[in-house]
Design an enzyme around this catalytic site. Structure first.
Site, short mmCIF file in Angstrom:
data_model
loop_
_atom_site.label_atom_id
_atom_site.label_comp_id
_atom_site.label_asym_id
_atom_site.label_seq_id
_atom_site.Cartn_x
_atom_site.Cartn_y
_atom_site.Cartn_z
CG HIS A 1 52.18 -19.66 -32.06
ND1 HIS A 1 53.06 -18.17 -31.21
CD2 HIS A 1 51.16 -18.84 -32.49
CE1 HIS A 1 52.62 -17.37 -30.92
NE2 HIS A 1 51.25 -17.79 -31.12
CG ASP B 1 59.09 -18.93 0.84
OD1 ASP B 1 58.26 -19.36 0.25
OD2 ASP B 1 60.21 -18.49 0.85
CD1 TRP C 1 46.47 -23.96 -29.88
CD2 TRP C 1 45.67 -25.24 -28.12
NE1 TRP C 1 44.97 -23.98 -28.90
CE2 TRP C 1 45.16 -24.50 -27.48
CE3 TRP C 1 46.34 -25.57 -26.40
CZ2 TRP C 1 43.87 -24.24 -27.11
CZ3 TRP C 1 45.66 -25.39 -25.93
CH2 TRP C 1 44.16 -24.17 -26.08
CB SER D 1 55.53 -27.78 -13.43
OG SER D 1 55.43 -26.34 -13.30
CB SER D 2 50.08 -26.34 -13.85
OG SER D 2 50.81 -25.70 -14.98
CG HIS E 1 35.64 -22.53 -22.20
ND1 HIS E 1 35.67 -22.23 -23.44
CD2 HIS E 1 35.26 -21.63 -21.32
CE1 HIS E 1 35.24 -20.79 -23.53
NE2 HIS E 1 34.88 -21.06 -22.29
CD GLU F 1 44.96 -23.88 -20.55
OE1 GLU F 1 45.21 -24.44 -18.49
OE2 GLU F 1 46.57 -23.30 -20.47
CE1 TYR G 1 36.32 -17.61 -19.53
CE2 TYR G 1 35.48 -19.46 -19.62
CZ TYR G 1 35.37 -18.17 -19.71
OH TYR G 1 34.56 -17.67 -20.71
CB SER H 1 40.84 -5.40 -10.03
OG SER H 1 40.03 -6.26 -11.03
CG HIS I 1 32.01 -21.68 -26.88
ND1 HIS I 1 31.62 -21.98 -25.15
CD2 HIS I 1 32.86 -21.95 -26.99
CE1 HIS I 1 32.83 -21.21 -24.90
NE2 HIS I 1 33.70 -21.92 -25.46
CG HIS I 2 35.46 -24.33 -27.93
ND1 HIS I 2 37.03 -23.54 -27.40
CD2 HIS I 2 35.58 -24.35 -26.21
CE1 HIS I 2 36.66 -22.64 -26.90
NE2 HIS I 2 36.60 -23.14 -26.34
CB THR J 1 32.93 -11.21 -19.16
OG1 THR J 1 32.69 -12.93 -19.02
CG2 THR J 1 34.09 -10.80 -19.64
CE LYS K 1 36.50 -9.73 -12.91
NZ LYS K 1 36.96 -10.45 -11.63
NE ARG L 1 42.58 -21.43 -35.84
CZ ARG L 1 42.02 -22.44 -34.38
NH1 ARG L 1 40.73 -22.54 -33.50
NH2 ARG L 1 43.37 -22.29 -33.67
#
Lengths: 379, 186, 535
Positions: free
Chosen positions: C79, C108, C144, C172-173, C256, C258, C260, C271, C305-306, C331, C334, C453
């Site tokens: 998932h 293009d 994951w 790919s990315s 991290h 990732e 964002y 926006s 912080h993770h 943040t 924004k 979790r």
């Protein structure tokens, strides 16, 4: 000093705010306040943060809602044309910075306290294993050292919904970690396989148990009681079935418990630790065999094949000793052979295996209680 | 004309970005030694450094003693009996101390072991100097063999005064397979 | 479906699309590729969502009813992987493909052939990843985040395929990001300066830089895993001189940023939408650009912080706590800017606006719980509980996913030339909005009360809230079929959209006809009223 005072004040404030909402059953919905000074502080921090977030939320969402109600095209309003305002932009950058600095102060104080490495009165090693915990009460005298495994005892019937679930479903263990209250205790956390995480919410203690590494935590518990937690790092399929149960008791109760455990440990240490002669093993082994094995495998060892195999001159009793030990310790699935690791102690198991390997004309090697003891420990 | 110029510069830009990507892939691997250096300097993660060779004798701090506690554990699948000969020692910072760890291989085959040290509190790690440690090398024990493994260490007198007790933990790994794999690879 | 999409291009000029399936296989057209990305990501969204429903079905009641713990872990892992790498990221790449050239007046993407490759790698990568579930030993079951040593020493045999799949997604990315960067830097219409670009282009430019900085690090960490598993190295095995904690440091150095990567383009979408429906220019355009850049920069220095409970020295813990708290500032800027954009506007509430407003509110809730999580001592209690699950789902589902839905509703008339069914769109919004909150809000409570979790079963005290949460999950999940229906209906026909589509819409993409012709801006647009371009 000043910082500590301010911190206490903030906690008191937050406690007040939370108690004003006491009509809701917060305990089921909220972080536990716990039973240590640190856990109370952490709870205080949590509540401060919560209320700060609520206030920010109310302001931001309130503004949005007012705007959505007043500034809609259907009311015939004309859109304003402003699109920046340096003053207000600076303000909403500076004000959050101030709020964050204020929040960082009590957080830093509490964190520093958690990292205090002062003297402790007792040290307990906590070792995560798939999927149980091993607790060792460190002692300079090895014969007085207590070590045991604590694993979940919730039966499969309850998990698979074949029996009603009892109160402490998934939170009951065979051997609780017993600790005295009002005592500074250090926990040394490590792991024997993959990463686990030892968590007792009521003490605000959580630390990853990492193979090859040692970490420490300390606590002083104020109130006697049974406190339950869980493993909180994914450690394989049974990660969800690895509870932590700590029973905090009065000091004298703990002393009595300790003596009892130590007497037992000493006994086992003596029995298991010494080198047994073959005669001793055979004498003890015969006694155990008659008590535990003979009803199936028969007094003459020939069993009642095919249900109960013969042990004479064939099969496991003269085969590799590892297999023999394994079947006695763990049983044979799908047969009447059960696991004896819980029913017999290490000395009894070693003796009976030796007896089976050296009786009725069998001439295989023997095994010492100590070896069995280590295997049981490693299980 | 203008368009092809734009495309050229786009391709050059892409080539530069590919270099960045390759560089970042390398950086991922560079994090490994970088991490070790950071651990060495800061004692992050309670890693102790390698063999300590002192240029001059360390200052002895007679004023205090420090308790050092020893833990010995096996990682999964390691059958050896492994324990410290003494659970803890009271030592004077700056002095050389010695202790031993006992191992026995109860298995039916020869096994190679590697002990991995770890210290808590982490801050203490860089003040623990080991002049001799069984963890510097692998041990191979034949079936039934026993061994008293030596550890000699000095606690630096520079260690912060608020650390009164430290724990040195060893985890023993069965590396027989890796070692034989290395031999096969040779 | 391809036949359906072809229909609306029949009136293109002479070198229109090729016919049949080969159009899609060999296409180098940014609009085709954008469409492919979006459909692919929607398919992955349904697949990843169905795994989530397996999880929620098992958690509907305490006890084990539907799946075994081993398979449950495969579900949580798949998932996460599929939603992050298969649904959210490709959806944003799809939006970038469609919109970036149109917003900057480019004909293009700069590297169209590479664009084709970077899409067509994905179906292979995800077929490989999903097929691990059918392999012996099952699919990846280590979360994951695939922490060593669980993944390296106890992972199923299919772990190798998982690693290759991650490599392919990474390639790919990276190709997609390189394309975005060079397109934005080189193909802007003459006179369009960086500070005049729409924020969606800005946020994607920054995101693309994040991607090329961290996807290679992810490739590095899975390569190390591969070597540990197959070639006898010991990067993450303490016994061989490695370190399992090193894995977490390297992983979160990727992980991290990732996070964002999955939210910055969402900021860009919102926006664009809020000013349109508030009929008022975006408030604080420049500060939005600076805030986005600061968030991107901060994302590189907060990774641990993770890992607050992993055992770091006090100084490290404090540093990561303070740095993480800092993120709240840009943040906050924004969020305040969006609110100020709405303030004194003349708002209407079409479906894209509803999703955008829900985004601002629910993303802020996720941001606020993130602020709570930043507080180290409190994080010890939150870490790896459902509180964290609630937090990141609030940021990712009503955050990233809602923004993608908002974007689809907003630009769909431009893409297809038809208006979507507004009533059904609103219904879809309200079902999703209610579903998502019923699904994730109670998870805050069970997390605080102590539910870890990644567990297939839980204590009795969590039963009520888990049941509520599961009901919300099914409501939200099945509402997405309505979304599918609405999109298909809109592709097939409907009220013709005007070129501007929305009354308040500004920007180059609204100056071209609806549906957007197969080729746009083959000659650069005239930017006489460029001040409108970032309306």
């Amino acid at each position: 000093m000043d910082k500590a005072k301010r911190c206490k004040w903030l906690i008191a404030l937050s406690l007040l705010m939370s108690s004003s909402l006491a009509f809701a059953d917060w305990s089921a919905l909220n972080m536990r306040q716990g039973v240590t000074e640190i856990s109370q502080e952490v709870y205080g921090l949590h509540m401060i943060m919560f209320w700060v977030c609520v206030v920010i939320g109310v302001l931001v969402f309130g503004t949005m809602i007012i705007s959505m109600l007043m500034h809609r095209k259907s009311l015939g309003v004309k859109p304003a044309t402003f699109h920046d305002n340096t003053t207000i932009e600076i303000a909403w950058t500076i004000v959050p910075i101030i709020i964050l600095v204020v929040l960082a102060i009590p957080a830093t104080t509490t964190l520093t306290k958690m990292y205090d490495t002062g003297d402790t009165e007792m040290d307990i090693e906590v070792r995560g294993l798939q999927w149980k915990w091993q607790y060792t009460y460190l002692n300079d005298d090895p014969s007085k050292e207590i070590s045991f495994i604590s694993s979940m005892i919730t039966p499969q019937e309850e998990i698979y919904n074949r029996a009603p679930k009892r109160e402490n479903y998934l939170l009951d263990v065979d051997n609780e970690l017993v600790i005295p209250i009002d005592t500074r205790i250090r926990f040394l956390i490590t792991s024997g396989d993959v990463i686990h995480s030892w968590w007792v919410p009521d003490f605000a203690l959580k630390k990853d148990a990492i193979p090859g590494f040692i970490h420490e935590l300390w606590t002083i518990v104020d109130t006697p009681g049974t406190y339950r937690g869980k493993c909180t790092e994914l450690c394989g399929p049974y990660h969800g079935f690895m509870p932590v149960v700590v029973r905090a008791v009065e000091k004298d109760e703990y002393a009595a418990w300790l003596l009892e455990q130590q007497a037992e440990a000493e006994k086992v240490f003596e029995i298991v630790g010494k080198q047994w002669s073959e005669e001793e093993l055979m004498v003890e082994g015969e006694e155990v065999y008659l008590r535990a094995c003979a009803s199936c495998h028969q007094v003459n060892g020939r069993g009642l094949p095919p249900a109960f195999p013969s042990l004479v001159g064939q099969g496991l009793a003269v085969g590799p000793i590892e297999d023999h030990i394994d079947i006695v310790l763990n049983g044979k699935p799908g047969s009447a052979m059960q696991s004896f690791s819980k029913q017999l102690n290490a000395a009894e198991i070693a003796a009976v295996i030796t007896y089976e390997r050296k009786s009725w004309g069998n001439q295989a090697e023997s095994v010492q209680p100590k070896e069995i003891f280590e295997m049981l420990e490693a299980q | 004309m203008n368009e092809s110029k734009q495309l050229d510069s786009a391709k050059r830009g892409a080539a530069k970005l590919v270099l960045v990507v390759v560089g970042m892939f390398g950086f991922g691997f560079a994090l490994v030694p970088l991490y070790d250096i950071i651990c060495d300097v800061t004692g992050l993660n309670g890693k102790t450094s390698g063999k300590y060779v002192s240029e001059q004798s360390l200052k002895i701090d007679e004023e205090r003693t420090v308790t050092i506690q020893f833990l010995a554990n096996n990682n999964a699948g390691m059958p050896w009996e492994f324990r410290p000969v003494s659970r803890s020692l009271e030592v004077t910072p700056g002095e050389l101390n010695a202790t031993e760890f006992f191992v026995r291989n109860p298995a039916k085959s020869s096994i190679t072991g590697q002990a991995v040290p770890s210290v808590t509190p982490f801050r203490a790690a860089k003040y623990l100097h080991k002049t001799e440690c069984f963890c510097f090398e692998q041990q191979q024990l034949a079936s039934g063999e026993t061994l008293q493994m030596p550890l000699r260490f000095i606690i630096d007198s520079e260690m912060p005064k608020d650390i009164t007790k430290l724990t040195l933990s060893y985890t023993l790994y069965d590396i027989t397979e890796q070692v034989s794999g290395d031999l096969a690879a040779d | 479906m391809s036949a359906v999409i072809e229909e609306h291009h029949h009136d293109d000029h002479h070198h229109g699309p090729a016919k049949g399936i080969m159009r899609w296989v060999f296409t180098t057209n940014h609009k085709d590729i954008g469409t492919l990305y979006l459909w692919f990501s929607f398919a992955m969204f349904l697949l990843g969502g169905s795994f989530a429903l397996v999880i929620r079905a098992e958690l509907f009641q305490p006890g084990l009813q539907i799946v075994e713990p081993e398979f449950f872990n495969q579900m949580t892992t798949m998932h996460g992987l599929i939603m992050v790498f298969g649904a959210v990221m490709p959806a944003f790449v799809g939006l970038a493909n469609w919109l970036v050239p149109m917003m900057i007046g480019a004909p293009d993407m700069a590297l169209p052939r590479m664009n084709n490759y970077s899409f067509w790698i994905l179906p292979f990568a995800f077929t490989m990843l999903a097929s691990t579930l059918l392999m012996e030993g099952g699919g990846p079951n280590f979360g994951w985040t695939f922490y060593a040593p669980l993944s390296t020493e106890q992972g199923p045999p299919s772990t190798t395929f998982f690693i290759f799949a991650v490599h392919l997604m990474g390639i790919s990315s990276i190709m997609g990001s390189i394309n975005v960067i060079v397109t934005i830097l080189n193909l802007r219409a003459p006179g369009l300066t960086l500070m005049q670009m729409p924020l969606f282009v800005w946020t994607w430019l920054i995101t693309a830089f994040l991607l090329i900085a961290v996807m290679p690090v992810l490739a590095g960490v899975v390569t190390m895993m591969l070597m540990d598993i197959h070639f006898g190295t010991a990067f993450f095995n303490a016994g061989g001189g490695g370190d399992p904690v090193l894995f977490q440091h390297v992983f979160w150095f990727f992980g991290h940023p990732e996070v964002y990567i999955m939210i910055l383009p969402a900021f860009g979408v919102v926006s664009a939408i809020i000013p349109t429906f508030a009929r008022k220019r975006l408030f604080g355009y420049a500060s939005m650009v600076y805030a986005t850049s600061s968030i991107a920069f901060l994302s590189f220095i907060v990774w641990a912080h993770h890992m607050f409970t992993v055992g770091m020295p006090l100084a490290g813990e404090l540093y990561f706590m303070y740095a993480t708290m800092l993120i709240a500032i840009p943040t906050g800027v924004k969020v305040f800017n969006w609110v100020a954009t709405m303030w004194q506007g003349a708002m209407t509430f079409e479906t894209p606006m509803l999703f955008a407003i829900a985004f601002v509110i629910l993303f802020t809730i996720g941001g606020l719980s993130g602020l709570m999580l930043a507080i180290g001592p409190a994080d010890f209690q939150y870490h790896d509980t459902y509180f964290v699950v609630a937090h990141f789902h609030y940021v990712l589902v009503p955050g990233s996913v809602f923004s993608i839905m908002a974007a689809v509703y907003y630009w769909l008339p431009k893409w297809t030339g038809n208006m979507y069914d507004e009533a059904l769109g609103k219904l879809h919004f309200w079902l999703s909005f209610v579903g998502i909150n019923v699904l994730f809000f109670p998870q805050h409570f069970v997390g605080l009360a102590g539910m870890p979790r990644r567990v297939p079963d839980y204590n009795l005290q969590f039963a009520d809230y888990n049941m509520v949460s599961s009901v919300g999950a099914f409501l939200f999940g099945f509402s997405q079929l309505l979304f599918l229906f609405i999109v298909i209906k809109c592709v097939r026909g409907g009220v013709k959209a005007t070129d501007q589509v929305w009354e308040g819409a500004h920007g180059l993409e609204w100056t071209i006809p609806s549906p957007a012709p197969y080729h746009t801006f083959t000659t650069p647009p005239d930017l006489k009223d460029i001040s409108e371009a970032h309306g």
